[in-house]
Design a protein around this motif. Structure first.
Motif, mmCIF file in Angstrom:
data_model
loop_
_atom_site.group_PDB
_atom_site.id
_atom_site.type_symbol
_atom_site.label_atom_id
_atom_site.label_comp_id
_atom_site.label_asym_id
_atom_site.label_seq_id
_atom_site.Cartn_x
_atom_site.Cartn_y
_atom_site.Cartn_z
ATOM 1 N N SER B 323 14.063 16.368 7.365
ATOM 2 C CA SER B 323 14.615 15.743 8.573
ATOM 3 C C SER B 323 13.831 14.464 8.886
ATOM 4 O O SER B 323 12.696 14.278 8.432
ATOM 5 C CB SER B 323 14.601 16.708 9.761
ATOM 6 O OG SER B 323 13.296 17.184 9.982
ATOM 7 N N VAL B 324 14.470 13.596 9.674
ATOM 8 C CA VAL B 324 13.907 12.269 9.938
ATOM 9 C C VAL B 324 13.895 11.990 11.436
ATOM 10 O O VAL B 324 14.895 12.237 12.125
ATOM 11 C CB VAL B 324 14.759 11.175 9.233
ATOM 12 C CG1 VAL B 324 14.258 9.774 9.575
ATOM 13 C CG2 VAL B 324 14.751 11.378 7.715
ATOM 14 N N GLY B 325 12.806 11.482 11.940
ATOM 15 C CA GLY B 325 12.719 11.103 13.352
ATOM 16 C C GLY B 325 12.289 9.654 13.472
ATOM 17 O O GLY B 325 11.425 9.195 12.724
ATOM 18 N N GLU B 326 12.893 8.936 14.413
ATOM 19 C CA GLU B 326 12.515 7.539 14.623
ATOM 20 C C GLU B 326 12.357 7.253 16.112
ATOM 21 O O GLU B 326 13.081 7.816 16.935
ATOM 22 C CB GLU B 326 13.592 6.593 14.071
ATOM 23 C CG GLU B 326 13.763 6.675 12.579
ATOM 24 C CD GLU B 326 14.928 5.817 12.076
ATOM 25 O OE1 GLU B 326 14.926 5.510 10.882
ATOM 26 O OE2 GLU B 326 15.823 5.478 12.870
ATOM 27 N N PHE B 327 11.449 6.377 16.428
ATOM 28 C CA PHE B 327 11.248 5.966 17.819
ATOM 29 C C PHE B 327 11.003 4.467 17.836
ATOM 30 O O PHE B 327 10.057 3.979 17.223
ATOM 31 C CB PHE B 327 10.041 6.699 18.403
ATOM 32 C CG PHE B 327 9.655 6.253 19.790
ATOM 33 C CD1 PHE B 327 10.416 6.626 20.886
ATOM 34 C CD2 PHE B 327 8.523 5.474 20.003
ATOM 35 C CE1 PHE B 327 10.054 6.224 22.176
ATOM 36 C CE2 PHE B 327 8.158 5.067 21.286
ATOM 37 C CZ PHE B 327 8.927 5.451 22.368
ATOM 38 N N TYR B 328 11.895 3.740 18.482
ATOM 39 C CA TYR B 328 11.750 2.297 18.609
ATOM 40 C C TYR B 328 11.710 1.968 20.091
ATOM 41 O O TYR B 328 12.619 2.342 20.825
ATOM 42 C CB TYR B 328 12.942 1.578 17.979
ATOM 43 C CG TYR B 328 13.089 1.813 16.500
ATOM 44 C CD1 TYR B 328 12.383 1.030 15.587
ATOM 45 C CD2 TYR B 328 13.923 2.810 16.015
ATOM 46 C CE1 TYR B 328 12.508 1.244 14.233
ATOM 47 C CE2 TYR B 328 14.046 3.031 14.648
ATOM 48 C CZ TYR B 328 13.333 2.233 13.760
ATOM 49 O OH TYR B 328 13.449 2.452 12.427
ATOM 50 N N SER B 329 10.669 1.292 20.520
ATOM 51 C CA SER B 329 10.513 1.100 21.962
ATOM 52 C C SER B 329 10.050 -0.306 22.320
ATOM 53 O O SER B 329 9.168 -0.867 21.672
ATOM 54 C CB SER B 329 9.480 2.102 22.478
ATOM 55 O OG SER B 329 9.150 1.818 23.819
ATOM 56 N N VAL B 330 10.681 -0.858 23.346
ATOM 57 C CA VAL B 330 10.168 -2.064 23.997
ATOM 58 C C VAL B 330 9.925 -1.701 25.448
ATOM 59 O O VAL B 330 10.825 -1.211 26.123
ATOM 60 C CB VAL B 330 11.181 -3.227 23.943
ATOM 61 C CG1 VAL B 330 10.768 -4.347 24.894
ATOM 62 C CG2 VAL B 330 11.303 -3.775 22.536
#
Lengths: 252, 479
Positions: B323-330
């Motif tokens: 499984s894959v998790g991503e977090f992109y934050s500004v």
């Protein structure tokens, strides 16, 4: 017409330009040469209007306008372009987006409509090829992870794109191999025109084999001490600057 | 015009959504006890399991205290001074947009969110939540054809109670933390999404949350279920009026990504941030978490520009192998805003992979913290994480801090962390200025460039919106 009279400038309290006089007419190419620390880059930077370079005396008039009262972007709108010695990187801002913003800002100032996106892209691609940068450079971050030579090629590409009437190249030849040097010089030569003033600031005579100037000026200790034609550059190549520094009555 | 002034003008752009709508509302008197919860559940005509769940949560919450590990300065919150329910007055809830109070429609129009479908961005379904209730969900029929359920949480409780009961609380248990527990007791509405097996949701789904009434908390709950092989992209936007007192927003979002499914969850959070002296603004305490089963992928993208306080850590439990998790934050903090935000990536399955890209921008007196945890369990053979935290400082009075916690219990795991802090350089502004670009626009270009990797993750329809949100207004800057 660019006329500079008795220009004095300092950086962080240190006096660098000490009564510089200089003038240039459209159609002319001027070379400014001088030893390290003589004030060449300061001269280029002061013309572009960097905030922490303080002008303490003298005047700079271009197209009948007092440049010293204008902020950097206003000088650019008037047609001044500085090819930087060390172009700064802006990660994430794509080259093409930056170029388009710059072109449209200047067009807006001239009362023109924004460029057609399709034509602009075609032109940008052609120019990128011409200065030896691949198309892929257009979508990369501005100067981000560019090599020294790529940055200089990019400066020339911007110059050709913006088509400025007063162009100052600050040691554009430094750090270039011979192929890059030729490409850069070809770009500058292509920009020569009866309407343009080009000022080439350089340490070495080498670049002037490819961009043959109408005038060569020697800058020592913040002032121009000698002016001649292209032959002067050859003489400097042989004799160095020492003889002029001595006659200037001091040293840099 | 000094550079500092330009930057301050640039980031102190006036809050555009600060108006109050004059809408008749049914609002509970402030206060919280079991009776309030019973009334709330009764008003919403909820099934019995829901009331019991709320009461259980409330009793648990009464035993809990707010934890203080976050680096935030928070005035004590009086939970008895808050009203836990406010709804625009309607008879039975609108059946169609024609029954919605025109004032409400005007409110969403002013926010740039037209609810009439023919006027909408093509291909985006919208659920609008006003204070405590959902007022309209668009494109329902088209979604229904694909088998996708997209409705308000209240409606889901009426129409699909079995789905709610099966999945609610499986990702974030009732007592997970103080605010999630409070939400479990008093949540009012939110969005519900169910995408059946193998279905790719035919359009972007989006919810706009709006707090209008004074002294009201907003406690919404979102539950998204992607059945095996399903995929969905969901976006939430948030705004609130300018008020002098702080308002509480404590949401819970649960994502269930079953095997081979794909959930993309994007947030553009623009709650009222308070004024330049730190007066007013939303307290945003949000718990967001996903469970990713085998080969599922969950991607969180957040643009956080509002709120006086942001406390938020969208996380992924990578339960299934591969499984894959991503977090992109500004996160942008200006004036006196404080943000403590980041993510948790919990690697349980084999070859699980996570990526964290966090961009913090601090201006004026803003304080911006990245807080993240990467945990690799003993069974997570070959797990990989890449974390990149970049901070951009726009003043001498702001702050940026990074708190990465890494906890690896499997020797085959690879965890990488990169961090950088930079100031917007005079050289950058001078360079752009030399090319004819004004300082305000130059600041905007540098800041947008800094955020590029994250903006690129947003659905196309919203990337422009996010950029505009950070964009610099030119109007106040000419001194």
């Amino acid at each position: 017409m660019l006329t500079i009279k008795n220009l004095h400038a300092e950086v962080e309290g240190k006096k660098i330009l000490k009564g510089l006089n200089f003038s240039a007419k459209p159609g002319q190419v001027h070379a400014i040469m001088g030893p390290n620390g003589s004030g060449k880059s300061t001269f280029a930077t002061v013309l572009a209007g960097k905030e922490d370079y303080e002008v303490t005396d003298g005047s700079v008039v271009y197209k009948d306008t007092n440049l010293l009262e204008l902020s950097p972007h206003e000088r650019a709108h008037l047609g001044l372009f500085l090819a930087f010695q060390y172009p700064v990187a802006i990660p994430g801002l794509s080259n093409i987006n930056f170029l388009k913003t710059a072109v449209n800002t200047i067009r807006k100032h001239q009362g023109k409509d924004p460029v057609d996106a399709y034509d602009f892209l075609a032109q940008a691609k052609a120019l990128a090829m011409r200065v030896g940068l691949g198309e892929s450079f257009l979508s990369r971050g501005l100067n981000d992870e560019f090599s020294g030579g790529e940055k200089k090629r990019n400066e020339i590409m911007q110059m050709l794109m913006l088509n400025p009437s007063l162009c100052i190249l600050d040691e554009t030849d430094s750090g270039l191999d011979i192929d890059a040097l030729k490409t850069v010089a070809a770009g500058v030569n292509a920009h020569r025109s009866p309407d343009h003033i080009i000022v080439v600031v350089t340490h070495y005579q080498r670049l002037l084999d490819y961009i043959v100037p109408d005038f060569v000026h020697v800058l020592i200790d913040g002032a121009i001490v000698k002016t001649g034609d292209a032959q002067l550059a050859k003489e400097l190549e042989k004799k160095g600057y020492q003889w002029l520094m001595e006659s200037a009555g001091g040293g840099a | 015009m000094s550079e500092k002034k330009t930057i301050n003008d640039a980031v102190s752009k006036r809050y555009e959504h600060g108006f109050v709508s004059d809408v008749a509302a049914d609002t509970f008197a402030p206060g919280l006890n079991e009776d309030v919860i019973r009334r709330l559940s009764a008003v919403k005509n909820e099934p019995e399991f829901m009331l019991n769940w709320r009461l259980k949560a409330y009793r648990k919450w009464c035993t809990m205290k707010m934890k203080t590990w976050a680096s935030l300065n928070i005035e004590p919150i009086d939970y008895q001074a808050i009203s836990y329910y406010s709804a625009p007055k309607t008879q039975d809830g609108p059946k169609s947009l024609d029954e919605v109070d025109p004032e409400l429609l005007r409110t969403y129009d002013r926010l740039g969110i037209p609810l009439y479908e023919q006027k909408m961005l093509a291909g985006v379904a919208v659920d609008a939540v006003f204070d405590s209730v959902s007022i309209a969900t668009t494109f329902k029929d088209k979604l229904k054809e694909a088998g996708v359920i997209f409705c308000s949480f209240s409606e889901a409780l009426q129409e699909h109670p079995e789905l709610v009961e099966k999945y609610m609380g499986t990702v974030i248990p009732v007592g997970d933390n103080f605010f999630a527990c409070l939400n479990s007791a008093v949540f009012t509405d939110g969005s519900f999404v169910y995408v059946p097996r193998g279905v790719k949701c035919p359009m972007e789904l989006s919810t706009y949350f709006r707090i209008n009434a004074a002294n009201t908390g907003q406690f919404e709950r979102t539950l998204i279920i992607a059945e095996p092989g399903a995929s969905v992209s969901y976006l939430e936007g948030c705004t609130a009026p300018m008020r002098d007192e702080n308002q509480l927003h404590a949401a819970v979002v649960e994502l269930v990504a079953l095997p081979d499914s794909n959930i993309k969850y994007s947030t553009v959070q623009n709650w009222y941030p308070g004024d330049e002296n730190g007066k007013g603004g939303i307290y945003n305490f949000v718990t967001k978490r996903a469970v990713a089963h085998e080969r599922a992928k969950v991607s969180w993208t957040q643009i956080e520009t509002g709120s006086a306080i942001t406390w938020k850590y969208p996380s992924v439990t990578l339960r299934g192998d591969d499984s894959v998790g991503e977090f992109y934050s500004v996160a942008l903090t200006s004036n006196c805003q404080q943000a403590d935000t980041g993510t948790k990536m919990i690697h349980l399955g084999k070859r699980t992979k996570s990526t964290i890209i966090s961009k913090g921008i601090s201006a004026m007196k803003g304080q911006n913290n990245y807080r993240g945890r990467v945990k690799v369990g003993p069974m997570a053979e070959g797990a990989r994480n890449y974390t990149q935290c970049d901070s951009l400082l726009l003043s001498d009075t702001c702050g940026a801090h990074t708190f990465p916690y890494v906890d690896v219990a499997n020797a085959t795991a690879k965890v990488e962390h990169e961090a950088s802090t930079s100031k917007i350089a005079d050289e950058q502004l001078f360079y752009l200025g030399q090319r004819g670009i004004r300082e305000e626009e130059a600041v905007s270009l540098v800041v947008n460039g800094f955020c590029r990797e994250v903006f690129d993750q947003l659905p196309m329809e919203f990337a422009v919106e996010a950029q505009k949100l950070l964009e610099i207004s030119l109007e106040d800057s000419i001194g």
